[in-house]
Design a protein around this motif. Sequence first.
Motif, PDB file in Angstrom:
ATOM      1  N   LEU A 253      10.253  37.637  29.002  1.00 17.92           N
ATOM      2  CA  LEU A 253      11.401  36.687  29.150  1.00 17.92           C
ATOM      3  C   LEU A 253      11.155  35.722  30.445  1.00 17.92           C
ATOM      4  CD1 LEU A 253      14.607  39.261  28.735  1.00 17.92           C
ATOM      5  CD2 LEU A 253      13.477  37.615  27.078  1.00 17.92           C
ATOM      6  N   ASP A 254      10.229  36.189  31.208  1.00 22.94           N
ATOM      7  CA  ASP A 254       9.969  35.355  32.203  1.00 22.94           C
ATOM      8  C   ASP A 254       8.818  34.276  31.968  1.00 22.94           C
ATOM      9  OD1 ASP A 254      10.091  34.481  35.345  1.00 22.94           O
ATOM     10  OD2 ASP A 254       8.005  35.294  35.261  1.00 22.94           O
ATOM     11  N   TYR A 255       8.273  34.379  30.804  1.00 26.41           N
ATOM     12  CA  TYR A 255       6.973  33.552  30.504  1.00 26.41           C
ATOM     13  C   TYR A 255       7.331  32.021  30.391  1.00 26.41           C
ATOM     14  CZ  TYR A 255       2.313  32.903  28.617  1.00 26.41           C
ATOM     15  OH  TYR A 255       1.081  32.860  28.403  1.00 26.41           O
ATOM     16  N   LYS A 256       8.577  31.441  30.317  1.00 28.03           N
ATOM     17  CA  LYS A 256       8.924  30.306  30.353  1.00 28.03           C
ATOM     18  C   LYS A 256       8.536  29.625  31.672  1.00 28.03           C
ATOM     19  CE  LYS A 256      13.133  27.333  29.520  1.00 28.03           C
ATOM     20  NZ  LYS A 256      13.361  26.715  30.784  1.00 28.03           N
ATOM     21  N   ARG A 257       8.391  30.506  32.648  1.00 28.25           N
ATOM     22  CA  ARG A 257       8.130  29.700  33.957  1.00 28.25           C
ATOM     23  C   ARG A 257       6.700  29.306  33.970  1.00 28.25           C
ATOM     24  NH1 ARG A 257       3.530  31.864  36.915  1.00 28.25           N
ATOM     25  NH2 ARG A 257       3.733  31.398  39.292  1.00 28.25           N
ATOM     26  N   ASN A 258       5.876  29.994  33.137  1.00 29.64           N
ATOM     27  CA  ASN A 258       4.398  29.674  32.743  1.00 29.64           C
ATOM     28  C   ASN A 258       4.340  28.342  32.262  1.00 29.64           C
ATOM     29  OD1 ASN A 258       3.642  31.800  34.004  1.00 29.64           O
ATOM     30  ND2 ASN A 258       3.476  33.131  32.338  1.00 29.64           N
ATOM     31  N   LEU A 259       5.108  28.042  31.086  1.00 28.17           N
ATOM     32  CA  LEU A 259       5.267  26.968  30.238  1.00 28.17           C
ATOM     33  C   LEU A 259       5.577  25.793  31.489  1.00 28.17           C
ATOM     34  CD1 LEU A 259       4.922  29.044  27.987  1.00 28.17           C
ATOM     35  CD2 LEU A 259       6.859  27.350  26.845  1.00 28.17           C
ATOM     36  N   GLU A 260       6.331  25.869  32.268  1.00 27.65           N
ATOM     37  CA  GLU A 260       6.678  24.856  33.155  1.00 27.65           C
ATOM     38  C   GLU A 260       5.798  24.655  34.102  1.00 27.65           C
ATOM     39  OE1 GLU A 260      10.235  26.811  34.584  1.00 27.65           O
ATOM     40  OE2 GLU A 260      11.584  26.204  33.066  1.00 27.65           O
ATOM     41  N   ARG A 261       4.804  25.313  34.274  1.00 27.13           N
ATOM     42  CA  ARG A 261       3.660  25.326  35.234  1.00 27.13           C
ATOM     43  C   ARG A 261       2.494  24.557  34.525  1.00 27.13           C
ATOM     44  NH1 ARG A 261       3.870  27.104  40.346  1.00 27.13           N
ATOM     45  NH2 ARG A 261       1.500  27.692  40.339  1.00 27.13           N
ATOM     46  N   TYR A 262       2.622  24.116  33.042  1.00 25.60           N
ATOM     47  CA  TYR A 262       1.297  23.702  32.552  1.00 25.60           C
ATOM     48  C   TYR A 262       1.212  22.465  32.998  1.00 25.60           C
ATOM     49  CZ  TYR A 262       1.304  27.133  28.605  1.00 25.60           C
ATOM     50  OH  TYR A 262       1.152  28.432  27.781  1.00 25.60           O
ATOM     51  N   PRO A 263       2.015  21.537  33.236  1.00 27.94           N
ATOM     52  CA  PRO A 263       1.581  20.091  33.912  1.00 27.94           C
ATOM     53  C   PRO A 263       0.913  20.129  35.088  1.00 27.94           C
ATOM     54  CG  PRO A 263       3.808  19.923  33.167  1.00 27.94           C
ATOM     55  CD  PRO A 263       3.343  21.643  33.121  1.00 27.94           C
ATOM     56  N   LEU A 264       1.033  21.324  36.083  1.00 28.59           N
ATOM     57  CA  LEU A 264       0.340  21.483  37.336  1.00 28.59           C
ATOM     58  C   LEU A 264      -1.224  21.938  36.955  1.00 28.59           C
ATOM     59  CD1 LEU A 264       2.831  23.544  39.352  1.00 28.59           C
ATOM     60  CD2 LEU A 264       2.498  21.082  39.420  1.00 28.59           C
ATOM     61  N   ILE A 265      -1.295  22.745  36.087  1.00 33.36           N
ATOM     62  CA  ILE A 265      -2.729  23.176  35.918  1.00 33.36           C
ATOM     63  C   ILE A 265      -3.406  22.233  35.090  1.00 33.36           C
ATOM     64  CG2 ILE A 265      -2.204  24.469  33.545  1.00 33.36           C
ATOM     65  CD1 ILE A 265      -4.824  25.473  36.359  1.00 33.36           C
ATOM     66  N   GLN A 266      -2.887  21.592  34.203  1.00 36.66           N
ATOM     67  CA  GLN A 266      -3.516  20.164  33.451  1.00 36.66           C
ATOM     68  C   GLN A 266      -3.830  19.248  34.637  1.00 36.66           C
ATOM     69  OE1 GLN A 266      -0.722  19.169  30.448  1.00 36.66           O
ATOM     70  NE2 GLN A 266      -0.429  21.083  29.811  1.00 36.66           N
ATOM     71  N   ALA A 267      -3.067  18.996  35.574  1.00 36.09           N
ATOM     72  CA  ALA A 267      -3.611  17.981  36.755  1.00 36.09           C
ATOM     73  C   ALA A 267      -4.688  18.451  37.425  1.00 36.09           C
ATOM     74  CB  ALA A 267      -2.460  17.658  37.726  1.00 36.09           C
ATOM     75  N   TYR A 268      -4.637  19.765  37.631  1.00 41.44           N
ATOM     76  CA  TYR A 268      -6.064  20.574  38.267  1.00 41.44           C
ATOM     77  C   TYR A 268      -7.171  20.243  37.497  1.00 41.44           C
ATOM     78  CZ  TYR A 268      -9.092  24.407  38.921  1.00 41.44           C
ATOM     79  OH  TYR A 268     -10.306  25.125  39.145  1.00 41.44           O
ATOM     80  N   PHE A 269      -7.005  20.421  36.234  1.00 42.41           N
ATOM     81  CA  PHE A 269      -8.016  20.152  35.139  1.00 42.41           C
ATOM     82  C   PHE A 269      -8.610  18.841  35.292  1.00 42.41           C
ATOM     83  CE2 PHE A 269      -6.364  23.419  31.969  1.00 42.41           C
ATOM     84  CZ  PHE A 269      -6.813  24.658  32.904  1.00 42.41           C
ATOM     85  N   ARG A 270      -7.515  17.889  35.498  1.00 40.16           N
ATOM     86  CA  ARG A 270      -8.102  16.498  35.299  1.00 40.16           C
ATOM     87  C   ARG A 270      -8.937  16.129  36.662  1.00 40.16           C
ATOM     88  NH1 ARG A 270      -3.137  16.022  32.715  1.00 40.16           N
ATOM     89  NH2 ARG A 270      -1.904  15.239  34.805  1.00 40.16           N
ATOM     90  N   GLU A 271      -8.211  16.409  37.652  1.00 39.52           N
ATOM     91  CA  GLU A 271      -8.766  16.213  39.082  1.00 39.52           C
ATOM     92  C   GLU A 271      -9.983  16.978  39.578  1.00 39.52           C
ATOM     93  OE1 GLU A 271      -5.379  17.124  41.650  1.00 39.52           O
ATOM     94  OE2 GLU A 271      -4.245  15.722  40.650  1.00 39.52           O
ATOM     95  N   ARG A 272      -9.993  18.173  38.877  1.00 39.77           N
ATOM     96  CA  ARG A 272     -11.272  19.195  39.437  1.00 39.77           C
ATOM     97  C   ARG A 272     -12.472  18.963  38.463  1.00 39.77           C
ATOM     98  NH1 ARG A 272     -11.671  21.240  45.011  1.00 39.77           N
ATOM     99  NH2 ARG A 272      -9.711  21.019  45.967  1.00 39.77           N
ATOM    100  N   ARG A 273     -12.141  18.939  37.196  1.00 38.45           N
ATOM    101  CA  ARG A 273     -12.971  18.989  35.901  1.00 38.45           C
ATOM    102  C   ARG A 273     -13.917  20.321  36.203  1.00 38.45           C
ATOM    103  NH1 ARG A 273     -13.690  14.007  33.511  1.00 38.45           N
ATOM    104  NH2 ARG A 273     -11.788  13.028  33.663  1.00 38.45           N
ATOM    105  N   PRO A 274     -13.165  21.629  36.261  1.00 40.14           N
ATOM    106  CA  PRO A 274     -14.221  22.697  36.516  1.00 40.14           C
ATOM    107  C   PRO A 274     -14.881  23.063  35.075  1.00 40.14           C
ATOM    108  CG  PRO A 274     -11.800  23.012  35.885  1.00 40.14           C
ATOM    109  CD  PRO A 274     -11.832  21.822  36.327  1.00 40.14           C
ATOM    110  N   LYS A 275     -16.077  23.565  35.322  1.00 41.26           N
ATOM    111  CA  LYS A 275     -16.994  23.942  34.309  1.00 41.26           C
ATOM    112  C   LYS A 275     -16.077  24.890  33.454  1.00 41.26           C
ATOM    113  CE  LYS A 275     -21.717  25.263  32.977  1.00 41.26           C
ATOM    114  NZ  LYS A 275     -22.050  23.872  32.677  1.00 41.26           N
ATOM    115  N   LEU A 276     -15.738  24.478  32.067  1.00 42.59           N
ATOM    116  CA  LEU A 276     -14.851  25.463  31.140  1.00 42.59           C
ATOM    117  C   LEU A 276     -15.472  25.699  29.692  1.00 42.59           C
ATOM    118  CD1 LEU A 276     -11.104  25.545  31.233  1.00 42.59           C
ATOM    119  CD2 LEU A 276     -12.229  25.125  29.075  1.00 42.59           C
TER     120      LEU A 276
END
Length: 329
Positions: A253-276
């Motif tokens: 039931l708490d998983y909604k919290r993770n969806l709300e944080r998707y924009p944060l991790i996507q910004a991290y991906f754009r800024e840091r460009r980790p090898k993925l």
Amino acid sequence: MRQDTEVRTFRDGPSPATRRRVLAGGALAAGLGGVGAAASEARTAEVGGVRHGTVRADGVDVFYREAGRPDAPVFLLLHGFANSSFYFRHLMPRLADRFRLIAPDLPSFGFTVVPDDRGYVYDFASLSRTVGAFVDALGLRRYLLYTFDYGAPVGWDLALAHPERIAGIVSQNGNAYLEGLGEAAWAPLRAYWAKPNAAAVESIRARMTLDGVKAPYFHGVPDPSVIEPESYTLDAAILARPGNADRQVTLKLDYKRNLERYPLIQAYFRERRPKLLAVWGRNDLFFIPPGAEAFRRDIPDARVRFLDTGHFALETNGDDIAREIRDFF
């Protein structure tokens, strides 16, 4: 926040001197870009053998599996629902000649024990805090992440908290995009989030039975005979411990919290460009292929590979995944 770093047990491991270095952790594991020369006795450790230990972190006795030399680049392996570090039992020996692999059991999963008097809150923020304390307890300062299912939001939290520690990412059906959520599989949770109701909760609770745990192991798998029954049987047995099904419903039931944080991790991906590397079971009901393809939107150099299997891709395609990891890193 308690961060008791006492090492409680360590079984079937190397010599005491090597064991101390394994548990002291990341001073030798400086990342992918080369590490200091190994001491001669460290080279004598059994590289392919999987060792087992427990560390007190965040007031929790975190069980973990480990393989590889203590001076090798570190690979932190984060499992999902409803499994545990057992999920990585075959992958770890396959990569132990190249990496130091560490796979903890999240609280309420596997053999990690939360003391009754800990007052633990079973939500994803707590899981991430505990795993962060575990990483600190082992002294890991630079590591690769393997994220799968529930391990993805925990891994994303670690990356957001300490982006400088992430040397690279393997996402195996570890989602970070709304388009990666399978519509049918997520319908009960979406119904609950829209309007909390008992019917949605009972639908979620049905996933906690042996049949509910077993079904995703077989879905989308061309040859179900390769699935080892120990995997889903262990998952179901651990879920059957007193109170554990209720904890898992709370986490769902708490998983909604993770969806709300998707924009944060996507910004991290754009800024840091980790090898993925996104290596994906394309027949997964829960996290569908568009979620894997979306990584390229924020990390253009990300490598995306699809396998003809389901959600628990390591159970059927461990050799393929190990080969992709070797090629990419």
